[in-house]
Design a protein around this motif. Structure first.
Motif, mmCIF file in Angstrom:
data_model
loop_
_atom_site.group_PDB
_atom_site.id
_atom_site.type_symbol
_atom_site.label_atom_id
_atom_site.label_comp_id
_atom_site.label_asym_id
_atom_site.label_seq_id
_atom_site.Cartn_x
_atom_site.Cartn_y
_atom_site.Cartn_z
ATOM 1 N N LEU A 174 -8.747 -25.510 24.596
ATOM 2 C CA LEU A 174 -8.575 -24.820 25.886
ATOM 3 C C LEU A 174 -7.407 -25.384 26.690
ATOM 4 C CD1 LEU A 174 -12.243 -24.242 27.129
ATOM 5 C CD2 LEU A 174 -10.671 -22.617 26.080
ATOM 6 N N ASP A 175 -6.652 -26.291 26.097
ATOM 7 C CA ASP A 175 -5.427 -26.755 26.762
ATOM 8 C C ASP A 175 -4.362 -25.717 26.405
ATOM 9 O OD1 ASP A 175 -3.363 -28.033 27.908
ATOM 10 O OD2 ASP A 175 -3.589 -29.924 26.835
ATOM 11 N N LEU A 176 -4.356 -24.611 27.175
ATOM 12 C CA LEU A 176 -3.636 -23.409 26.748
ATOM 13 C C LEU A 176 -2.130 -23.590 26.661
ATOM 14 C CD1 LEU A 176 -5.572 -20.559 28.572
ATOM 15 C CD2 LEU A 176 -6.055 -21.685 26.413
ATOM 16 N N CYS A 177 -1.558 -24.484 27.481
ATOM 17 C CA CYS A 177 -0.100 -24.659 27.452
ATOM 18 C C CYS A 177 0.320 -25.682 26.400
ATOM 19 C CB CYS A 177 0.405 -25.110 28.813
ATOM 20 S SG CYS A 177 0.175 -23.882 30.090
ATOM 21 N N LEU A 178 -0.315 -26.838 26.419
ATOM 22 C CA LEU A 178 0.203 -27.957 25.623
ATOM 23 C C LEU A 178 -0.778 -28.481 24.575
ATOM 24 C CD1 LEU A 178 1.863 -29.934 28.581
ATOM 25 C CD2 LEU A 178 2.987 -28.412 26.949
ATOM 26 N N GLY A 179 -1.847 -27.755 24.335
ATOM 27 C CA GLY A 179 -2.868 -28.227 23.388
ATOM 28 C C GLY A 179 -2.273 -28.574 22.025
ATOM 29 N N ASP A 180 -2.815 -29.629 21.409
ATOM 30 C CA ASP A 180 -2.261 -30.057 20.128
ATOM 31 C C ASP A 180 -3.342 -30.370 19.091
ATOM 32 O OD1 ASP A 180 -3.157 -32.238 21.490
ATOM 33 O OD2 ASP A 180 -1.298 -33.395 21.396
ATOM 34 N N ALA A 181 -4.504 -29.746 19.248
ATOM 35 C CA ALA A 181 -5.583 -29.985 18.281
ATOM 36 C C ALA A 181 -5.142 -29.564 16.876
ATOM 37 C CB ALA A 181 -6.838 -29.231 18.699
ATOM 38 N N ASP A 182 -4.347 -28.473 16.791
ATOM 39 C CA ASP A 182 -3.894 -28.014 15.470
ATOM 40 C C ASP A 182 -2.984 -29.042 14.805
ATOM 41 O OD1 ASP A 182 -2.098 -27.488 17.528
ATOM 42 O OD2 ASP A 182 -1.140 -25.809 16.494
ATOM 43 N N VAL A 183 -2.178 -29.722 15.619
ATOM 44 C CA VAL A 183 -1.269 -30.743 15.061
ATOM 45 C C VAL A 183 -2.085 -31.921 14.519
ATOM 46 C CG1 VAL A 183 0.669 -32.294 15.585
ATOM 47 C CG2 VAL A 183 0.496 -30.075 16.732
ATOM 48 N N CYS A 184 -3.125 -32.301 15.266
ATOM 49 C CA CYS A 184 -3.965 -33.424 14.816
ATOM 50 C C CYS A 184 -4.613 -33.137 13.470
ATOM 51 C CB CYS A 184 -5.081 -33.707 15.823
ATOM 52 S SG CYS A 184 -4.463 -34.265 17.393
ATOM 53 N N LEU A 185 -4.801 -31.847 13.175
ATOM 54 C CA LEU A 185 -5.455 -31.490 11.909
ATOM 55 C C LEU A 185 -4.445 -30.929 10.904
ATOM 56 C CD1 LEU A 185 -8.641 -29.835 13.426
ATOM 57 C CD2 LEU A 185 -8.574 -31.927 12.062
ATOM 58 N N ASP A 186 -3.181 -31.022 11.236
ATOM 59 C CA ASP A 186 -2.113 -30.503 10.382
ATOM 60 C C ASP A 186 -2.422 -29.064 9.927
ATOM 61 O OD1 ASP A 186 0.287 -30.565 9.068
ATOM 62 O OD2 ASP A 186 -0.542 -31.352 7.201
ATOM 63 N N ALA A 187 -2.870 -28.264 10.869
ATOM 64 C CA ALA A 187 -3.276 -26.893 10.532
ATOM 65 C C ALA A 187 -2.233 -25.905 11.039
ATOM 66 C CB ALA A 187 -4.623 -26.587 11.168
ATOM 67 N N ILE A 188 -1.996 -24.858 10.240
ATOM 68 C CA ILE A 188 -1.119 -23.784 10.713
ATOM 69 C C ILE A 188 -1.976 -22.524 10.789
ATOM 70 C CG2 ILE A 188 1.039 -22.517 10.335
ATOM 71 C CD1 ILE A 188 1.947 -24.905 8.604
ATOM 72 N N PRO A 189 -2.591 -22.322 11.939
ATOM 73 C CA PRO A 189 -3.558 -21.219 12.035
ATOM 74 C C PRO A 189 -2.869 -19.857 12.055
ATOM 75 C CG PRO A 189 -3.848 -22.862 13.769
ATOM 76 C CD PRO A 189 -2.521 -23.112 13.162
ATOM 77 N N ASP A 190 -3.552 -18.857 11.495
ATOM 78 C CA ASP A 190 -3.040 -17.480 11.534
ATOM 79 C C ASP A 190 -3.328 -16.843 12.891
ATOM 80 O OD1 ASP A 190 -2.120 -17.545 8.951
ATOM 81 O OD2 ASP A 190 -4.099 -17.047 8.126
ATOM 82 N N PHE A 191 -4.421 -17.247 13.495
ATOM 83 C CA PHE A 191 -4.839 -16.616 14.747
ATOM 84 C C PHE A 191 -5.071 -17.678 15.817
ATOM 85 C CE2 PHE A 191 -6.350 -13.964 11.256
ATOM 86 C CZ PHE A 191 -5.731 -12.760 11.575
ATOM 87 N N THR A 192 -5.008 -17.235 17.075
ATOM 88 C CA THR A 192 -5.226 -18.155 18.185
ATOM 89 C C THR A 192 -6.236 -17.539 19.158
ATOM 90 O OG1 THR A 192 -3.600 -17.250 19.698
ATOM 91 C CG2 THR A 192 -2.784 -18.812 18.050
ATOM 92 N N LEU A 193 -6.490 -18.291 20.214
ATOM 93 C CA LEU A 193 -7.369 -17.790 21.279
ATOM 94 C C LEU A 193 -6.889 -16.450 21.818
ATOM 95 C CD1 LEU A 193 -8.199 -20.667 23.786
ATOM 96 C CD2 LEU A 193 -9.764 -18.913 23.011
ATOM 97 N N LEU A 194 -5.565 -16.239 21.818
ATOM 98 C CA LEU A 194 -5.018 -14.992 22.340
ATOM 99 C C LEU A 194 -5.538 -13.797 21.542
ATOM 100 C CD1 LEU A 194 -3.002 -13.588 24.278
ATOM 101 C CD2 LEU A 194 -1.367 -13.665 22.397
ATOM 102 N N ASP A 195 -5.541 -13.913 20.202
ATOM 103 C CA ASP A 195 -6.024 -12.800 19.368
ATOM 104 C C ASP A 195 -7.475 -12.489 19.695
ATOM 105 O OD1 ASP A 195 -3.669 -12.581 17.488
ATOM 106 O OD2 ASP A 195 -4.184 -14.695 17.312
ATOM 107 N N VAL A 196 -8.249 -13.540 19.898
ATOM 108 C CA VAL A 196 -9.664 -13.348 20.201
ATOM 109 C C VAL A 196 -9.814 -12.671 21.566
ATOM 110 C CG1 VAL A 196 -11.820 -14.562 20.641
ATOM 111 C CG2 VAL A 196 -10.359 -15.293 18.781
ATOM 112 N N ALA A 197 -9.024 -13.143 22.549
ATOM 113 C CA ALA A 197 -9.116 -12.571 23.889
ATOM 114 C C ALA A 197 -8.694 -11.103 23.874
ATOM 115 C CB ALA A 197 -8.248 -13.358 24.852
#
Ligand SMILES: Nc1ncnc2c1ncn2[C@@H]1O[C@H](COP(=O)(O)OP(=O)(O)OP(=O)(O)O)[C@@H](O)[C@H]1O
Ligand SMILES: [Mg+2]
Length: 402
Positions: A174-197
């Motif tokens: 939920l750190d919408l501007c600077l969140g880095d949870a994906d970096v911590c997990l070395d993940a390249i997600p296809d979708f984000t919170l925006l797609d869900v919203a």
């Protein structure tokens, strides 16, 4: 998966029965034990399959159906009855409740309403001791200031919880501007919170699950939007619905908050069962804890959910002592996590969680212990028994600063 709710349905009308089944089959938390098209057979079906919940659609013959509710209440008191009807007639609702129905839902049944009804039934059952725990626990991770380690804790706690095969865990950034949870997990997600919203109105559980990225640890991730401009597209209503949907599938939902304490963060605090307030042992941080606690005290039910987590113990020689810190903030410290700069740099740079890279380290053991404590597992919260090493680590850290 643990905490599965077993259901049996009776509805002589095929169309409404199929519509209800379609909703229920999308929920991982629900197991459809049996379906039945005749009221007169349903008592036997319940006796044989012993479901947690019996869903009775009453429209085909309300009188017969209400007699069935009464009968089930007497013969199968362990089975909570949920009644559905297209009628909103107060008299019918009252009669259903008097006959022993625990919930009444209007048809066509909406997914959100069904989820909330299941939660309420589950809560009542857990209060009665029929089930061990609630279906789903929402954990918000908030920080006393920037850079205290809330994301590191969110990611590694998520992986630690997912390490227990009874759990299914999702982390929402939920750190919408600077969140880095994906970096911590070395993940390249296809979708984000925006797609869900953006798809909130037509989002169902199947679509939602396709929007999540699964890490090899078992942790699911929903990251923040890619573009800064998209941040405003995500509204509190979307988050509320999202968490409702996630509760149908996951045992643990972790929300990594931003430090702006904006509307989404504040809603997350409200939705959470536990709020982990991460701080370090320096004056600016502790003063913010005091300030935040004063605001939290204004909100009903919030202050009791706060669990103060002290991170990076041992970072500096002149850190404030634990006793003094507790006096300053006026409450107990729930958990302590040691400083381990080297290990943290390694895991951050490699995008791997602590349990994969440094399972035996005290920092990891403390996070595993926290995961167990939050799951109400006192044995495990004392660390892993393996070689007895972890337990002594635990006592060491708990005696620290006392
Ligand atoms: N226990 C720890 N020991 C050593 N370093 C740590 C520890 N916890 C976190 N760190 C380091 O502190 C830095 C900040 O951590 P993190 O990004 O998790 O904080 P945050 O509170 O989420 O920050 P932000 O306010 O930017 O969201 C990172 O470099 C991380 O590796
Ligand atoms: Mg962060």
């Amino acid at each position: 998966m643990s905490n599965v709710i077993r259901l049996a349905i009776v509805d002589p009308q095929d169309s409404t029965r199929e519509a209800l089944k379609a909703i229920l089959l999308g929920m991982d938390r629900v197991w459809l034990e049996a379906e039945c098209s005749r009221y007169e057979f349903f008592s036997d079906v319940v006796a044989q399959t012993e479901p947690d919940i019996g869903v009775i659609a009453v429209d085909a013959d309300p009188e017969k159906a209400l007699r069935l509710v009464t009968q089930l209440n007497e013969t199968a008191p362990e089975c909570s009855v949920l009644v559905t009807s297209s009628s909103t007639d107060g008299d019918l609702i009252l009669r259903a409740m008097r006959a022993g129905a625990k919930e009444f839902l209007t048809q066509p049944v909406k997914l959100d309403d069904m989820l909330q009804a299941l939660d309420r039934i589950n809560d009542r059952r857990s209060n009665r001791g029929d089930v061990k725990s609630r279906g789903s626990t929402v954990i918000a991770l908030a920080g006393a200031t920037g850079g205290v380690g809330s994301t590191s804790l969110a990611v590694n706690l998520g992986c630690a919880l997912a390490d227990d095969e009874r759990n299914s865990v999702v982390l929402v950034d939920l750190d919408l501007c600077l969140g880095d949870a994906d970096v911590c997990l070395d993940a390249i997600p296809d979708f984000t919170l925006l797609d869900v919203a953006q798809n909130a109105a037509r989002m169902d559980i199947t679509l939602l699950k396709r929007s999540l990225t699964k890490h090899s640890s078992g942790l699911y991730l929903l990251p923040r939007p890619v573009q800064l401009d998209d941040v405003d597209e995500i509204r509190p209503d979307d988050l509320q619905r999202l968490v409702g949907l996630l509760k149908a599938t996951f045992t643990h939902i972790l929300l990594d908050l931003s430090k702006s304490y904006g509307p989404l963060d504040r809603l997350a605090l409200e939705l959470a069962d536990h709020v982990l307030l991460v701080t370090q042992l320096d004056l600016p941080c502790l003063r913010n804890v005091v300030r935040l606690m004063m605001s939290f005290n204004e909100k009903e039910g919030l202050s009791e959910k706060i669990k103060v987590i002290v991170n990076r113990i041992g970072l500096e020689q002149n850190q404030i002592g634990m006793k003094k810190a507790q006096e300053t903030i006026g409450r107990e410290i729930f958990w302590k996590i040691p400083n381990d700069y080297r290990t943290m740099v390694e895991v951050r740079n490699n995008g791997v969680p602590l349990i994969e890279h440094a399972r035996k380290q005290p920092i990891t053991q403390q996070i595993l212990g926290l995961a167990a404590a939050l799951s109400g597992d006192p044995e495990k919260s004392a660390g892993e028994d393996e070689e007895g090493a972890a337990k002594s680590t635990f006592s060491r850290w708990f005696s620290f600063g006392k």
